[in-house]
Design a protein around this motif. Structure first.
Motif, mmCIF file in Angstrom:
data_model
loop_
_atom_site.group_PDB
_atom_site.id
_atom_site.type_symbol
_atom_site.label_atom_id
_atom_site.label_comp_id
_atom_site.label_asym_id
_atom_site.label_seq_id
_atom_site.Cartn_x
_atom_site.Cartn_y
_atom_site.Cartn_z
ATOM 1 N N ASN A 1 -1.611 6.393 -2.496
ATOM 2 C CA ASN A 1 -2.754 6.986 -1.550
ATOM 3 C C ASN A 1 -4.234 6.807 -2.201
ATOM 4 O OD1 ASN A 1 -2.612 8.613 -4.049
ATOM 5 N ND2 ASN A 1 -2.313 10.527 -2.895
ATOM 6 N N SER B 1 0.910 -1.160 0.014
ATOM 7 C CA SER B 1 0.153 0.134 -0.017
ATOM 8 C C SER B 1 0.831 1.400 -0.039
ATOM 9 C CB SER B 1 -0.968 -0.030 1.237
ATOM 10 O OG SER B 1 -0.359 -0.092 2.307
ATOM 11 N N SER C 1 -1.072 5.565 -6.598
ATOM 12 C CA SER C 1 -0.977 6.698 -6.637
ATOM 13 C C SER C 1 -2.286 7.458 -7.406
ATOM 14 C CB SER C 1 0.408 7.211 -7.114
ATOM 15 O OG SER C 1 0.135 7.317 -8.546
ATOM 16 N N ASN D 1 -4.222 -0.716 -5.277
ATOM 17 C CA ASN D 1 -3.467 0.349 -4.551
ATOM 18 C C ASN D 1 -2.478 1.344 -5.519
ATOM 19 O OD1 ASN D 1 -0.928 1.571 -2.867
ATOM 20 N ND2 ASN D 1 -2.714 2.093 -1.862
ATOM 21 N N VAL E 1 -9.268 7.140 -0.104
ATOM 22 C CA VAL E 1 -8.440 8.172 -0.667
ATOM 23 C C VAL E 1 -7.680 8.821 0.508
ATOM 24 C CG1 VAL E 1 -8.072 10.379 -2.005
ATOM 25 C CG2 VAL E 1 -9.740 8.609 -2.446
ATOM 26 N N GLY E 2 -6.267 9.045 0.580
ATOM 27 C CA GLY E 2 -5.666 9.798 1.516
ATOM 28 C C GLY E 2 -4.265 9.361 1.797
ATOM 29 N N ASN E 3 -3.531 9.898 2.587
ATOM 30 C CA ASN E 3 -2.034 9.635 2.763
ATOM 31 C C ASN E 3 -1.868 8.998 4.176
ATOM 32 O OD1 ASN E 3 -1.171 10.641 0.570
ATOM 33 N ND2 ASN E 3 -1.044 12.829 1.432
ATOM 34 N N SER E 4 -2.844 8.997 5.086
ATOM 35 C CA SER E 4 -2.758 8.319 6.544
ATOM 36 C C SER E 4 -3.723 7.196 6.588
ATOM 37 C CB SER E 4 -2.922 9.520 7.605
ATOM 38 O OG SER E 4 -1.887 10.451 7.340
ATOM 39 N N TYR E 5 -3.351 6.018 6.048
ATOM 40 C CA TYR E 5 -4.405 4.812 6.164
ATOM 41 C C TYR E 5 -3.516 3.714 6.091
ATOM 42 C CZ TYR E 5 -4.814 3.972 1.186
ATOM 43 O OH TYR E 5 -4.868 3.808 -0.088
#
Length: 163
Positions: A41, A38, A61, A59, A120-124
């Protein structure tokens, strides 16, 4: 040493290549892992149930999602809007449907797939039960023009267990 199920690896590679062929894409496998890859993002997730239950995750970008969805839709997409996310969900749906058909006569058979979801996101992070059979294949898109700092890669992961 972590063992990968060769049958699942081959199914993921074939179904991904066949699924993206309709968009004129020729993904090349560049890496294998037993663990979920992963790095991007954006993830599209499809669950499946039957004698075997689990999920399939694509997964990537944001740039790669735009490129793949744009090619699938025959348009140039440049942002993560509803059209791009719907396109990525459709790609996940196609790959999962092909995997369902390919695995229908094997010990990894499942009966139904869910509607795709997107994160969607950078922190998962995405976790699975310990002991699930899991295979992740990373692909490169040679057709994708690369800008500095960009990666034209995505991964497809399948994780499952007998219920």
């Amino acid at each position: 040493m972590l063992q990968l199920d060769e049958q699942l690896v081959n199914v993921l590679i074939k179904c991904t290549k066949d699924g993206l062929m309709m968009a004129g894409l020729k993904p090349a496998p560049i890496g294998l892992s037993k663990l979920l890859q992963s790095k991007g993002n954006v993830s599209s997730i499809i669950g499946f149930v039957g004698p075997i239950s689990g999920s399939m995750i694509i997964n990537t970008s944001a740039d790669c999602a735009c490129f793949m969805a744009g090619r699938m839709l025959g348009e140039t997409l440049s942002q993560l809007d509803n059209q791009t996310l719907d396109g990525l969900c459709e790609i996940a749906n196609i790959i999962a449907g092909q995997a369902k058909a390919a695995l229908s006569t094997t010990e990894f058979r499942f009966d139904r797939i869910s509607v795709p979801s997107v994160i969607v996101g950078n922190s998962y992070s995405i976790s699975h039960y310990w002991g699930m059979t899991s295979v992740s294949v990373e692909f490169e898109l040679p057709e994708m023009p690369i800008k500095p700092g960009e990666r034209g890669t995505f991964s497809v992961n399948i994780s499952m267990m007998k219920i």
